[in-house]
Design a protein around this motif. Structure first.
Motif, PDB file in Angstrom:
ATOM      1  N   GLY A 183       0.814  -1.261   0.061  1.00  0.00           N
ATOM      2  CA  GLY A 183      -0.112   0.095   0.034  1.00  0.00           C
ATOM      3  C   GLY A 183       0.869   1.353   0.051  1.00  0.00           C
ATOM      4  N   VAL A 184       2.267   1.164   0.111  1.00  0.00           N
ATOM      5  CA  VAL A 184       3.102   2.274   0.216  1.00  0.00           C
ATOM      6  C   VAL A 184       2.919   3.223  -1.130  1.00  0.00           C
ATOM      7  CG1 VAL A 184       4.706   1.482   1.783  1.00  0.00           C
ATOM      8  CG2 VAL A 184       5.146   1.105  -0.840  1.00  0.00           C
ATOM      9  N   PHE A 185       2.484   2.731  -2.226  1.00  0.00           N
ATOM     10  CA  PHE A 185       2.609   3.245  -3.518  1.00  0.00           C
ATOM     11  C   PHE A 185       0.996   3.778  -3.812  1.00  0.00           C
ATOM     12  CE2 PHE A 185       6.396   0.891  -4.329  1.00  0.00           C
ATOM     13  CZ  PHE A 185       7.192   2.069  -4.214  1.00  0.00           C
ATOM     14  N   ASP A 186      -0.055   3.425  -2.839  1.00  0.00           N
ATOM     15  CA  ASP A 186      -1.521   3.508  -3.367  1.00  0.00           C
ATOM     16  C   ASP A 186      -1.829   5.186  -3.806  1.00  0.00           C
ATOM     17  OD1 ASP A 186      -1.832   0.872  -2.990  1.00  0.00           O
ATOM     18  OD2 ASP A 186      -2.968   1.151  -1.182  1.00  0.00           O
ATOM     19  N   GLU A 187      -1.198   6.073  -3.282  1.00  0.00           N
ATOM     20  CA  GLU A 187      -1.705   7.208  -3.335  1.00  0.00           C
ATOM     21  C   GLU A 187      -1.208   7.760  -4.954  1.00  0.00           C
ATOM     22  OE1 GLU A 187       1.023  10.714  -1.759  1.00  0.00           O
ATOM     23  OE2 GLU A 187       1.798   8.932  -0.517  1.00  0.00           O
ATOM     24  N   PHE A 188      -0.164   6.850  -5.385  1.00  0.00           N
ATOM     25  CA  PHE A 188       0.253   7.157  -6.895  1.00  0.00           C
ATOM     26  C   PHE A 188      -0.540   6.191  -8.049  1.00  0.00           C
ATOM     27  CE2 PHE A 188       3.894   7.673  -3.799  1.00  0.00           C
ATOM     28  CZ  PHE A 188       3.871   8.875  -3.590  1.00  0.00           C
ATOM     29  N   ALA A 189      -1.150   5.117  -7.268  1.00  0.00           N
ATOM     30  CA  ALA A 189      -1.442   4.085  -8.460  1.00  0.00           C
ATOM     31  C   ALA A 189      -2.494   4.575  -9.212  1.00  0.00           C
ATOM     32  CB  ALA A 189      -1.915   3.057  -7.576  1.00  0.00           C
ATOM     33  N   ASP A 190      -2.590   3.795 -10.479  1.00  0.00           N
ATOM     34  CA  ASP A 190      -3.780   4.129 -11.339  1.00  0.00           C
ATOM     35  C   ASP A 190      -5.366   3.845 -10.520  1.00  0.00           C
ATOM     36  OD1 ASP A 190      -5.733   3.914 -13.536  1.00  0.00           O
ATOM     37  OD2 ASP A 190      -4.590   2.552 -14.514  1.00  0.00           O
ATOM     38  N   GLN A 191      -6.039   5.021 -10.592  1.00  0.00           N
ATOM     39  CA  GLN A 191      -7.343   4.881  -9.942  1.00  0.00           C
ATOM     40  C   GLN A 191      -8.311   3.820 -10.610  1.00  0.00           C
ATOM     41  OE1 GLN A 191      -7.631   5.917  -6.530  1.00  0.00           O
ATOM     42  NE2 GLN A 191      -5.318   6.293  -7.112  1.00  0.00           N
ATOM     43  N   GLN A 192      -7.988   3.638 -11.771  1.00  0.00           N
ATOM     44  CA  GLN A 192      -8.590   2.805 -12.514  1.00  0.00           C
ATOM     45  C   GLN A 192      -8.592   1.278 -12.489  1.00  0.00           C
ATOM     46  OE1 GLN A 192     -11.255   4.483 -14.609  1.00  0.00           O
ATOM     47  NE2 GLN A 192     -10.124   6.173 -13.760  1.00  0.00           N
ATOM     48  N   VAL A 193      -7.547   1.042 -11.746  1.00  0.00           N
ATOM     49  CA  VAL A 193      -7.416  -0.469 -11.132  1.00  0.00           C
ATOM     50  C   VAL A 193      -8.116  -0.878 -10.000  1.00  0.00           C
ATOM     51  CG1 VAL A 193      -5.519  -2.168 -10.933  1.00  0.00           C
ATOM     52  CG2 VAL A 193      -5.325  -0.431 -12.478  1.00  0.00           C
ATOM     53  N   ARG A 194      -8.734  -1.753 -10.102  1.00  0.00           N
ATOM     54  CA  ARG A 194      -9.778  -2.118  -8.787  1.00  0.00           C
ATOM     55  C   ARG A 194      -8.728  -2.704  -7.575  1.00  0.00           C
ATOM     56  NH1 ARG A 194     -11.491  -7.143  -6.499  1.00  0.00           N
ATOM     57  NH2 ARG A 194     -10.388  -8.235  -8.346  1.00  0.00           N
ATOM     58  N   ARG A 195      -8.767  -1.962  -6.631  1.00  0.00           N
ATOM     59  CA  ARG A 195      -8.110  -2.321  -5.265  1.00  0.00           C
ATOM     60  C   ARG A 195      -8.177  -3.778  -4.959  1.00  0.00           C
ATOM     61  NH1 ARG A 195      -6.071   1.381  -6.655  1.00  0.00           N
ATOM     62  NH2 ARG A 195      -5.600   3.221  -5.801  1.00  0.00           N
ATOM     63  N   ILE A 196      -6.952  -4.380  -4.639  1.00  0.00           N
ATOM     64  CA  ILE A 196      -7.000  -5.891  -4.249  1.00  0.00           C
ATOM     65  C   ILE A 196      -5.808  -6.004  -3.379  1.00  0.00           C
ATOM     66  CG2 ILE A 196      -5.394  -6.162  -6.159  1.00  0.00           C
ATOM     67  CD1 ILE A 196      -6.621  -9.079  -6.085  1.00  0.00           C
ATOM     68  N   ASP A 197      -6.020  -6.607  -2.160  1.00  0.00           N
ATOM     69  CA  ASP A 197      -4.960  -6.939  -1.278  1.00  0.00           C
ATOM     70  C   ASP A 197      -4.610  -8.287  -1.484  1.00  0.00           C
ATOM     71  OD1 ASP A 197      -3.312  -7.292   0.871  1.00  0.00           O
ATOM     72  OD2 ASP A 197      -4.852  -6.746   2.391  1.00  0.00           O
ATOM     73  N   LEU A 198      -3.290  -8.779  -1.951  1.00  0.00           N
ATOM     74  CA  LEU A 198      -3.065 -10.023  -2.194  1.00  0.00           C
ATOM     75  C   LEU A 198      -2.761 -10.981  -0.903  1.00  0.00           C
ATOM     76  CD1 LEU A 198      -0.841  -9.170  -5.236  1.00  0.00           C
ATOM     77  CD2 LEU A 198      -2.932 -10.518  -5.365  1.00  0.00           C
ATOM     78  N   LEU A 199      -2.553 -10.045   0.320  1.00  0.00           N
ATOM     79  CA  LEU A 199      -2.077 -10.697   1.609  1.00  0.00           C
ATOM     80  C   LEU A 199      -3.169 -10.385   2.542  1.00  0.00           C
ATOM     81  CD1 LEU A 199       0.179 -12.576   2.389  1.00  0.00           C
ATOM     82  CD2 LEU A 199       1.569 -10.470   3.292  1.00  0.00           C
ATOM     83  N   PRO A 200      -4.289 -10.586   2.700  1.00  0.00           N
ATOM     84  CA  PRO A 200      -5.287 -10.221   3.712  1.00  0.00           C
ATOM     85  C   PRO A 200      -4.800 -10.722   4.945  1.00  0.00           C
ATOM     86  CG  PRO A 200      -6.456 -11.274   1.814  1.00  0.00           C
ATOM     87  CD  PRO A 200      -4.851 -11.552   1.525  1.00  0.00           C
ATOM     88  N   LYS A 201      -4.695  -9.944   6.182  1.00  0.00           N
ATOM     89  CA  LYS A 201      -4.217 -10.246   7.525  1.00  0.00           C
ATOM     90  C   LYS A 201      -4.823 -11.747   7.804  1.00  0.00           C
ATOM     91  CE  LYS A 201      -1.267  -7.213   8.633  1.00  0.00           C
ATOM     92  NZ  LYS A 201       0.348  -7.656   8.762  1.00  0.00           N
ATOM     93  N   ASP A 202      -6.116 -11.903   7.799  1.00  0.00           N
ATOM     94  CA  ASP A 202      -6.761 -13.010   8.067  1.00  0.00           C
ATOM     95  C   ASP A 202      -6.277 -14.481   7.380  1.00  0.00           C
ATOM     96  OD1 ASP A 202      -8.236 -12.021   5.996  1.00  0.00           O
ATOM     97  OD2 ASP A 202      -9.899 -13.274   6.270  1.00  0.00           O
ATOM     98  N   LEU A 203      -5.682 -14.262   6.138  1.00  0.00           N
ATOM     99  CA  LEU A 203      -5.110 -15.273   5.587  1.00  0.00           C
ATOM    100  C   LEU A 203      -3.691 -15.530   5.416  1.00  0.00           C
ATOM    101  CD1 LEU A 203      -7.704 -15.095   2.219  1.00  0.00           C
ATOM    102  CD2 LEU A 203      -7.896 -16.488   4.119  1.00  0.00           C
TER     103      LEU A 203
END
Length: 367
Positions: free
Chosen positions: A184-204
């Motif tokens: 998430g360190v680059f989220d503020e610069f990321a392409d806003q058209q790309v759906r947000r996805i977390d590949l490493l959810p804390k619970d998993l």
């Protein structure tokens, strides 16, 4: 060791992988490496499965306009990975840092690699065989390693995550690079058209780490331990281990598929077929580069030929095709031509004549 075509084997003929040397991270609290747009650069091979996972993550996280990319030539010679000659390509548009969806003139990625008889190991097709080194116009990956550390004396591996500000390597361990991208360190610069996805959810995360551990040892690295084995005894032990763990994956995916069918019906179940909780996670991401290479190269080149994926593992093949055909980041970063040419032309001890098999056709089946 400066010969990147060598691999480290023990006295019994077993393959041992080199440990990565640069292991830093990027964060707003880091003393040096802080998140910023256009500060960091990724150096990859489209053939290398470890580098491939970083390209996929970069695309999934909307970072294609945030972190640039340079791609080495598919042929790894006795001096290691090289780039296309800058002098020959500087006026072709290839010198641009922003062309194409991955920050370079698009390298064709298609489900067929085609005949390779007319392609020489020193081929310099712009935007096809690789790219120039965009930042310093270096000839080789080794130049970057020596710039970061003049006393570096290990192999020159990809991927490399480079800091353009301090002009050094941040990290060359793929598993850590993908977590940097996902953090998430680059989220503020990321392409806003790309759906947000977390590949490493804390619970998993505990389950993802557990799957990653045995997948890495017995499948990702297992195919290399099989292919680079230098004794019959070691080879047979490793190839059996690979297929035992493929069967373990097959069972996991069968359970997941049956559950999805019961909830959504057969038509929708395929799009829900992942390793965990009907969602794409880092576990899928780290497995994919090995499985997509299995039938095109590992079956014949690394002698992993107890079965193909498409003929012996119905659920793994369905999972693979779901990722490839339904999620653009997987398909658009998969170059079967680079994959097949690299393995068959860069390992003369395994394939001394450098002949590249035509099949399988197609390299991946339609969905």
């Amino acid at each position: 060791m400066t010969d990147s075509t060598k691999w480290a084997n023990t006295e019994d003929g077993s393959f041992k992988r080199q440990v990565s040397s640069f292991r830093d991270t990027i964060s707003s609290s880091h003393a040096i490496f802080k998140p910023a747009k256009n500060r960091y650069w990724l150096y990859v091979s489209l053939a290398c499965p470890w580098a491939h996972r970083t390209l996929i993550t970069r695309a999934l996280k909307g970072l294609t306009s945030v972190i640039g990319v340079s791609v080495v030539h598919w042929n790894m010679d006795t001096k290691g990975w090289r780039f296309l000659p800058y002098e020959e390509n500087a006026g072709s548009g290839e010198s641009s840092k922003s062309n194409g969806p991955f920050g370079y003139t698009g390298i064709p990625c298609s489900p067929n690699s085609g005949p390779t008889a007319g392609i020489a190991n020193d081929s310099t097709r712009v935007g096809v065989d690789g790219t120039i080194e965009h930042n310093y116009h270096y000839k080789r990956i080794s130049d970057l390693y020596y710039k970061a550390n003049p006393d570096y004396n290990a192999r020159f591996t990809v991927p490399v995550l480079w800091d353009l500000e301090t002009e050094t390597i941040v990290n060359n361990e793929s598993s850590e690079i993908i977590r940097i991208f996902n953090s998430g360190v680059f989220d503020e610069f990321a392409d806003q058209q790309v759906r947000r996805i977390d590949l490493l959810p804390k619970d998993l995360e505990p389950k993802i780490d557990e799957i990653n551990s045995w997948v890495y040892n017995s499948i990702n690295n297992g195919v290399y331990k099989t292919g680079f084995a230098e004794s019959q005894q070691v080879y047979e032990k490793e190839v059996v281990n690979v297929f035992e763990h493929l069967q373990k994956l097959e069972h996991m995916l069968q359970v997941n598929y049956d559950s999805a069918v019961s909830k959504y019906g057969e038509k929708e179940a395929v799009s829900k077929l992942f390793l965990l909780n009907e969602q794409l996670t880092e576990a899928d991401l780290r497995l994919y580069p090995t499985i997509v290479r299995f039938d095109p190269v590992y079956v014949q080149h690394f002698k992993c030929n107890l079965s193909t994926i498409r003929d012996g593992f119905k659920m793994i093949d369905l999972w693979l095709r779901n990722l490839y055909w339904n999620i653009d980041a997987f398909r658009e970063t998969t170059s079967f031509e680079h994959i097949k040419l690299h393995y068959t032309r860069s390992h003369p001890r395994i394939n001394p004549l450098g002949i590249t098999p035509l099949g399988p056709i197609p390299a991946i089946l339609p969905l």
